[in-house]
Enzyme design. Structure first.
Site, PDB file in Angstrom:
ATOM      1  N   HIS A   1      -7.967  -0.231  -6.552  1.00 25.15           N
ATOM      2  CA  HIS A   1      -7.526   1.155  -6.740  1.00 25.15           C
ATOM      3  C   HIS A   1      -8.509   1.844  -7.683  1.00 25.15           C
ATOM      4  O   HIS A   1      -8.374   1.768  -8.897  1.00 25.15           O
ATOM      5  CB  HIS A   1      -6.097   1.182  -7.298  1.00 25.15           C
ATOM      6  CG  HIS A   1      -5.499   2.550  -7.404  1.00 25.15           C
ATOM      7  ND1 HIS A   1      -4.136   2.785  -7.379  1.00 25.15           N
ATOM      8  CD2 HIS A   1      -6.064   3.769  -7.554  1.00 25.15           C
ATOM      9  CE1 HIS A   1      -3.898   4.070  -7.495  1.00 25.15           C
ATOM     10  NE2 HIS A   1      -5.059   4.708  -7.626  1.00 25.15           N
TER      11      HIS A   1
ATOM     12  N   GLU B   1       4.064   7.069  -8.204  1.00 27.56           N
ATOM     13  CA  GLU B   1       3.310   7.244  -9.457  1.00 27.56           C
ATOM     14  C   GLU B   1       4.122   8.239 -10.292  1.00 27.56           C
ATOM     15  O   GLU B   1       4.740   7.866 -11.284  1.00 27.56           O
ATOM     16  CB  GLU B   1       1.896   7.773  -9.157  1.00 27.56           C
ATOM     17  CG  GLU B   1       1.064   8.080 -10.402  1.00 27.56           C
ATOM     18  CD  GLU B   1      -0.293   8.728 -10.082  1.00 27.56           C
ATOM     19  OE1 GLU B   1      -0.471   9.275  -8.966  1.00 27.56           O
ATOM     20  OE2 GLU B   1      -1.175   8.721 -10.979  1.00 27.56           O
TER      21      GLU B   1
END
Ligand code: ADE
Ligand code: ZN
EC number: 3.5.4.2
Length: 315
Positions: free
Chosen positions: A14, A197
């Site tokens: 990521h 998130e």
């Protein structure tokens, strides 16, 4: 402990290449491309790196990306990141790039892709770092724009392995991109998506069920939904967690509140990643080190996290 963590072989799953643009390189590229900047110097820019949420960061991230113009600029950006990987024993990386951040400014898709891909290929040859590139759609833009980006990408099919979804999460659920992800899968691409998130657990369900993702990017809010946790554990769906990003963007007030080790101990396949290291104060080793310092992560836990990253590779 830092040196031990640094030496641990790991994969990074990521990482936004545009988010690895260090202020020094940003200023050098501005000079090369004769672009006036709103900051007087590197220090002034660095001191602007204080964010209350994802959107405040994204505003600066897109402004910073404006200095990237030529194929060489994209090469230099990617190469600088790969040198960091080498220093930190990242032996495999699956970075994101956001074509729309550049094509919307009039930079041709192939200029962006060629610069990035050439550096990644050189990274394999000269540094021994393997890779799988991920094309990420900007979720604040309409699905129609994502379709256009996919069309531009298909002639370069072999340059990347998967599509992803990033940018402003709230108000832009995965369901908005169901059709373009269907199309991407039918073209042979794997899929990942940022979810959970800032957004709620429902966005993670949608990413799994509608976008049929192989991995969840972030996913830290899964812990609010026990049924979702069970599914993630049962199916061993990897989460690409980014601890320094989460604290810098106030997803957690403090690293001591971060849930990554709690998830690890429950059997979630969590991994440690840097997201946008130039903006969040560190690359992958610094993220591991922060977990040791604030949460008391042991060497045994660090080994499991690193092994998870190697196991969760798409290629
Ligand atoms: N683009 C770059 N970094 C991001 C993040 N952490 N979340 C969403 N979009 C991003
Ligand atoms: Zn991200």
């Amino acid at each position: 402990m830092y040196d031990w963590l640094n030496a641990l072989p790991k994969a990074e799953l990521h990482l936004h290449l545009e988010g690895s643009l260090e202020p020094e390189l940003l200023f050098a590229l501005a000079e090369r491309n004769k672009i006036a900047l709103p900051w007087n110097d590197v220090e002034a820019l660095r001191s602007a790196y204080a964010f209350n949420n994802l959107q405040e960061f994204l505003d600066l991230y897109y402004a910073g990306a404006n200095v990237l113009r030529s194929e060489q600029d994209f090469y230099d950006l990617t190469w600088a990141y790969l040198l960091k990987c080498k220093q930190q024993n990242v032996i495999h990386t699956e970075p994101f790039f956001d074509p729309q951040t550049h094509t919307d400014r009039g930079i041709p898709f192939e200029v962006v892709l060629r610069g990035i891909k050439q550096a990644l290929v050189d990274g394999e040859k000269k540094l021994g770092i393997s890779h799988g590139l991920i094309l990420s759609f900007l979720r604040h833009l309409p699905e129609e724009e994502a379709f256009k980006t996919l069309e531009q990408a298909v002639p370069f099919r072999d340059a990347f392995i998967a599509v992803g979804l990033d940018s402003s999460e709230m108000g832009h659920p995965p369901s908005k991109f169901q059709r373009v992800f269907d199309k991407a899968r039918s073209e042979g691409y794997l899929t990942v998506a940022h979810a959970g998130e800032e957004g709620p657990p429902e966005y993670i369900w949608e990413a799994l069920d509608l976008l049929k993702i192989q991995r969840i990017d972030h996913g830290v809010r899964a812990i609010e939904d026990e049924r979702l946790m069970q599914r993630i554990i049962d199916e061993q769906i990897p989460l690409t967690v980014c601890p320094l990003s989460n604290t810098k963007l106030c997803v957690f007030d403090d690293m001591r509140q971060h849930n990554i080790l709690q998830m690890l101990e429950r059997g979630v396949k969590v991994t440690v990643n840097s997201d946008d290291p130039a903006y969040f104060g560190g690359y992958v080793t610094e993220n591991f080190a922060a977990l040791h310092e604030s949460l008391g992560m042991t060497q045994e836990q660090a080994k499991r996290l690193a092994q998870n990253s190697l196991d969760a590779r798409l290629v």
